[in-house]
Design a protein around this motif. Structure first.
Motif, PDB file in Angstrom:
ATOM      1  N   HIS A 191      17.185  67.155  11.899  1.00 29.54           N
ATOM      2  CA  HIS A 191      17.415  66.900  13.315  1.00 29.54           C
ATOM      3  C   HIS A 191      17.737  65.422  13.504  1.00 29.54           C
ATOM      4  CE1 HIS A 191      15.425  70.643  15.216  1.00 29.54           C
ATOM      5  NE2 HIS A 191      15.670  70.888  13.943  1.00 29.54           N
ATOM      6  N   CYS A 192      18.907  65.124  14.074  1.00 30.50           N
ATOM      7  CA  CYS A 192      19.304  63.755  14.395  1.00 30.50           C
ATOM      8  C   CYS A 192      18.984  63.507  15.871  1.00 30.50           C
ATOM      9  CB  CYS A 192      20.795  63.547  14.150  1.00 30.50           C
ATOM     10  SG  CYS A 192      21.350  63.936  12.481  1.00 30.50           S
ATOM     11  N   VAL A 193      18.204  62.476  16.150  1.00 32.25           N
ATOM     12  CA  VAL A 193      17.808  62.227  17.537  1.00 32.25           C
ATOM     13  C   VAL A 193      18.221  60.821  17.959  1.00 32.25           C
ATOM     14  CG1 VAL A 193      15.887  63.850  17.399  1.00 32.25           C
ATOM     15  CG2 VAL A 193      15.482  61.436  16.911  1.00 32.25           C
ATOM     16  N   TYR A 194      18.620  60.719  19.216  1.00 31.77           N
ATOM     17  CA  TYR A 194      19.106  59.442  19.756  1.00 31.77           C
ATOM     18  C   TYR A 194      18.430  59.167  21.092  1.00 31.77           C
ATOM     19  CZ  TYR A 194      22.358  56.118  21.899  1.00 31.77           C
ATOM     20  OH  TYR A 194      22.917  55.035  22.530  1.00 31.77           O
ATOM     21  N   ALA A 195      17.910  57.961  21.250  1.00 38.08           N
ATOM     22  CA  ALA A 195      17.231  57.575  22.485  1.00 38.08           C
ATOM     23  C   ALA A 195      18.223  56.942  23.454  1.00 38.08           C
ATOM     24  CB  ALA A 195      16.094  56.606  22.180  1.00 38.08           C
ATOM     25  N   GLU A 196      18.429  57.574  24.590  1.00 40.35           N
ATOM     26  CA  GLU A 196      19.284  57.030  25.645  1.00 40.35           C
ATOM     27  C   GLU A 196      18.417  56.120  26.513  1.00 40.35           C
ATOM     28  OE1 GLU A 196      22.598  60.269  26.674  1.00 40.35           O
ATOM     29  OE2 GLU A 196      20.564  60.916  27.126  1.00 40.35           O
ATOM     30  N   PHE A 197      18.273  54.888  26.062  1.00 38.09           N
ATOM     31  CA  PHE A 197      17.348  53.980  26.744  1.00 38.09           C
ATOM     32  C   PHE A 197      18.073  53.132  27.767  1.00 38.09           C
ATOM     33  CE2 PHE A 197      14.988  49.956  27.044  1.00 38.09           C
ATOM     34  CZ  PHE A 197      13.793  50.464  27.524  1.00 38.09           C
ATOM     35  N   ASN A 198      17.578  53.155  28.997  1.00 39.51           N
ATOM     36  CA  ASN A 198      18.124  52.330  30.071  1.00 39.51           C
ATOM     37  C   ASN A 198      16.999  51.476  30.652  1.00 39.51           C
ATOM     38  OD1 ASN A 198      19.116  51.211  32.436  1.00 39.51           O
ATOM     39  ND2 ASN A 198      20.351  53.016  32.950  1.00 39.51           N
ATOM     40  N   PRO A 199      16.977  50.169  30.335  1.00 37.11           N
ATOM     41  CA  PRO A 199      15.869  49.319  30.784  1.00 37.11           C
ATOM     42  C   PRO A 199      15.798  49.148  32.295  1.00 37.11           C
ATOM     43  CG  PRO A 199      17.627  47.996  29.871  1.00 37.11           C
ATOM     44  CD  PRO A 199      17.984  49.417  29.579  1.00 37.11           C
ATOM     45  N   TYR A 200      16.878  49.517  33.001  1.00 38.92           N
ATOM     46  CA  TYR A 200      16.885  49.356  34.451  1.00 38.92           C
ATOM     47  C   TYR A 200      16.218  50.532  35.156  1.00 38.92           C
ATOM     48  CZ  TYR A 200      20.261  45.750  33.342  1.00 38.92           C
ATOM     49  OH  TYR A 200      20.864  44.650  32.812  1.00 38.92           O
ATOM     50  N   THR A 201      16.169  51.692  34.493  1.00 38.90           N
ATOM     51  CA  THR A 201      15.631  52.877  35.146  1.00 38.90           C
ATOM     52  C   THR A 201      14.344  53.358  34.525  1.00 38.90           C
ATOM     53  OG1 THR A 201      16.920  54.343  33.715  1.00 38.90           O
ATOM     54  CG2 THR A 201      17.934  53.651  35.784  1.00 38.90           C
ATOM     55  N   MET A 202      13.931  52.786  33.383  1.00 45.04           N
ATOM     56  CA  MET A 202      12.716  53.235  32.725  1.00 45.04           C
ATOM     57  C   MET A 202      11.652  52.153  32.801  1.00 45.04           C
ATOM     58  SD  MET A 202      14.304  55.266  29.493  1.00 45.04           S
ATOM     59  CE  MET A 202      12.828  56.254  29.352  1.00 45.04           C
ATOM     60  N   SER A 247      23.232  46.955  22.944  1.00 51.09           N
ATOM     61  CA  SER A 247      24.479  47.559  23.415  1.00 51.09           C
ATOM     62  C   SER A 247      24.247  49.001  23.857  1.00 51.09           C
ATOM     63  CB  SER A 247      25.515  47.534  22.289  1.00 51.09           C
ATOM     64  OG  SER A 247      25.065  48.296  21.189  1.00 51.09           O
ATOM     65  N   ARG A 248      25.079  49.477  24.807  1.00 52.65           N
ATOM     66  CA  ARG A 248      25.023  50.864  25.252  1.00 52.65           C
ATOM     67  C   ARG A 248      25.993  51.676  24.408  1.00 52.65           C
ATOM     68  NH1 ARG A 248      21.712  48.197  27.009  1.00 52.65           N
ATOM     69  NH2 ARG A 248      20.944  48.043  29.145  1.00 52.65           N
ATOM     70  N   SER A 249      25.488  52.632  23.709  1.00 52.06           N
ATOM     71  CA  SER A 249      26.336  53.427  22.818  1.00 52.06           C
ATOM     72  C   SER A 249      26.745  54.722  23.499  1.00 52.06           C
ATOM     73  CB  SER A 249      25.573  53.748  21.529  1.00 52.06           C
ATOM     74  OG  SER A 249      25.161  52.576  20.898  1.00 52.06           O
ATOM     75  N   ASP A 250      27.876  55.201  23.106  1.00 49.29           N
ATOM     76  CA  ASP A 250      28.316  56.496  23.594  1.00 49.29           C
ATOM     77  C   ASP A 250      27.530  57.577  22.870  1.00 49.29           C
ATOM     78  OD1 ASP A 250      30.482  58.871  22.872  1.00 49.29           O
ATOM     79  OD2 ASP A 250      30.441  58.250  24.975  1.00 49.29           O
ATOM     80  N   THR A 251      26.743  58.324  23.614  1.00 47.50           N
ATOM     81  CA  THR A 251      25.818  59.289  23.024  1.00 47.50           C
ATOM     82  C   THR A 251      26.530  60.322  22.160  1.00 47.50           C
ATOM     83  OG1 THR A 251      24.282  59.035  24.867  1.00 47.50           O
ATOM     84  CG2 THR A 251      24.067  61.029  23.534  1.00 47.50           C
ATOM     85  N   ASP A 252      27.579  60.899  22.682  1.00 51.46           N
ATOM     86  CA  ASP A 252      28.293  61.931  21.925  1.00 51.46           C
ATOM     87  C   ASP A 252      28.837  61.383  20.616  1.00 51.46           C
ATOM     88  OD1 ASP A 252      27.757  63.778  23.874  1.00 51.46           O
ATOM     89  OD2 ASP A 252      29.702  63.533  24.881  1.00 51.46           O
ATOM     90  N   ARG A 253      29.381  60.166  20.657  1.00 56.40           N
ATOM     91  CA  ARG A 253      29.944  59.576  19.433  1.00 56.40           C
ATOM     92  C   ARG A 253      28.863  59.313  18.399  1.00 56.40           C
ATOM     93  NH1 ARG A 253      29.842  54.669  17.744  1.00 56.40           N
ATOM     94  NH2 ARG A 253      29.284  53.793  19.789  1.00 56.40           N
ATOM     95  N   VAL A 254      27.739  58.747  18.834  1.00 54.17           N
ATOM     96  CA  VAL A 254      26.660  58.439  17.903  1.00 54.17           C
ATOM     97  C   VAL A 254      26.146  59.704  17.234  1.00 54.17           C
ATOM     98  CG1 VAL A 254      24.275  57.606  17.723  1.00 54.17           C
ATOM     99  CG2 VAL A 254      25.950  56.312  19.055  1.00 54.17           C
ATOM    100  N   LEU A 255      25.931  60.748  18.016  1.00 51.62           N
ATOM    101  CA  LEU A 255      25.391  61.987  17.454  1.00 51.62           C
ATOM    102  C   LEU A 255      26.405  62.701  16.565  1.00 51.62           C
ATOM    103  CD1 LEU A 255      23.334  63.429  20.448  1.00 51.62           C
ATOM    104  CD2 LEU A 255      22.496  62.242  18.412  1.00 51.62           C
ATOM    105  N   SER A 256      27.685  62.710  16.984  1.00 50.13           N
ATOM    106  CA  SER A 256      28.698  63.378  16.154  1.00 50.13           C
ATOM    107  C   SER A 256      28.907  62.631  14.846  1.00 50.13           C
ATOM    108  CB  SER A 256      30.022  63.506  16.918  1.00 50.13           C
ATOM    109  OG  SER A 256      30.556  62.231  17.229  1.00 50.13           O
ATOM    110  N   ASP A 257      28.852  61.293  14.888  1.00 48.54           N
ATOM    111  CA  ASP A 257      28.960  60.510  13.657  1.00 48.54           C
ATOM    112  C   ASP A 257      27.793  60.819  12.720  1.00 48.54           C
ATOM    113  OD1 ASP A 257      31.281  59.325  14.482  1.00 48.54           O
ATOM    114  OD2 ASP A 257      30.385  57.378  14.975  1.00 48.54           O
TER     115      ASP A 257
END
Length: 285
Positions: free
Chosen positions: A38-49, A65-75
């Motif tokens: 299982h590959c997991v990615y944290a969508e962390f936003n310091p302004y809303t969390m 940096s803000r990464s594109d979630t779909d790209r990171v997971l597909s890679d």
């Protein structure tokens, strides 16, 4: 039921180079033990969390940096499938800090794999906040993967540090299983701090322990050294396939203590480091 729920390998991913290394390592291990990845990615936003979310100082997060979630997971899935084409690979993202997400995933996993960003002032802070926090609190063993500067011999051993404690018993037990899974020799290094240990007693204790957890076909060598554990084990890591250490880890602070052996090795060791806490659940595979 608990054992079945934990039958998966989890790797934390992002858009860094160490993330790709961690995915390759995790995919190879998952294939070796026959578990899904299982590959997991944290969508962390310091302004809303919440700023107090586990393991992430807000001042550091603002520079990430803000990464594109779909790209990171597909890679990550592509890299894993290149390593093990028939592997069952899944991926998902959640809105959480990296440490919070990984610690939650650890409760449902047999192993957690993360990238290790190496040495330096900034990475020391990040290590203490993410890698160190996760290693100190994880409900399963944690492997931190970093790039190596030298090629590794095929016969490179799994090295495990021992000190005669219950903590190192867990580390030796897991290291023995890992060596069997990957067809590697096991090297047990019992280190007594200078002038503060009885090597004869340590030898008898460690040999009894190895008899109890022996796996057929795993060559085992032992050495008993009088020295500083972090220094001795870091030297052994130069030629190790994996370095395994135990940790007591009762909370966030445990992962931030610069004097702890496990934390020092996460910072210094040139090979992947597995941290096995006394409290973790070890799964049969």
């Amino acid at each position: 039921m608990e054992a079945e729920r934990r039958r998966r390998i989890v790797v934390g991913v992002d858009d860094g180079s160490d993330s790709a290394l961690a995915v390759r390592w995790a995919a190879a291990h998952a294939a070796a033990v026959g578990l899904p990845l299982h590959c997991v990615y944290a969508e962390f936003n310091p302004y809303t969390m919440a700023a107090g979310d586990a393991g992430i100082p807000p001042a550091l997060d603002l520079g990430m940096s803000r990464s594109d979630t779909d790209r990171v997971l597909s890679d990550a899935m592509r890299i894993a499938s290149e390593v093990a084409p028939s592997l069952d690979i899944r991926a998902h993202a959640e809105p959480a800090s990296p440490a919070t997400l990984l610690l939650g995933e650890a409760k449902m996993s047999s192993l957690l794999v993360i990238g290790n960003h190496g040495a330096g002032v900034l990475s020391d802070l990040l290590l203490g906040s993410v890698c160190g926090t996760v290693a100190a609190r994880s409900a399963c063993p944690v492997v931190a993967v970093r790039s190596r500067l030298t090629e590794l011999d095929q016969l490179a051993p799994v090295v495990v540090g021992a000190d005669g404690s219950e903590v190192s018993e867990r580390a030796i037990e897991w290291a023995h299983k890992f060596a069997a899974w990957h067809d590697k020799p096991l090297r047990v290094l019992h280190v007594c701090r200078r002038g503060r240990g009885d090597l004869d007693q340590a030898r008898a204790y460690t040999e009894q322990l190895l008899d109890r957890c022996a796996h057929p076909g795993v060559p085992v060598s032992t050495e008993f050294v009088d020295g500083e554990p972090a220094e001795v084990l870091a030297g052994e890591a130069e030629n190790a396939y994996l370095l395994v250490v135990g940790a007591r880890g009762h909370g966030v602070a445990s992962g931030l203590l610069t004097g702890s052996v496990s934390h020092a090795l996460l910072r210094q060791a040139p090979c992947p480091v597995a941290v096995v806490r006394k409290q973790v659940v070890l799964q049969p595979v």
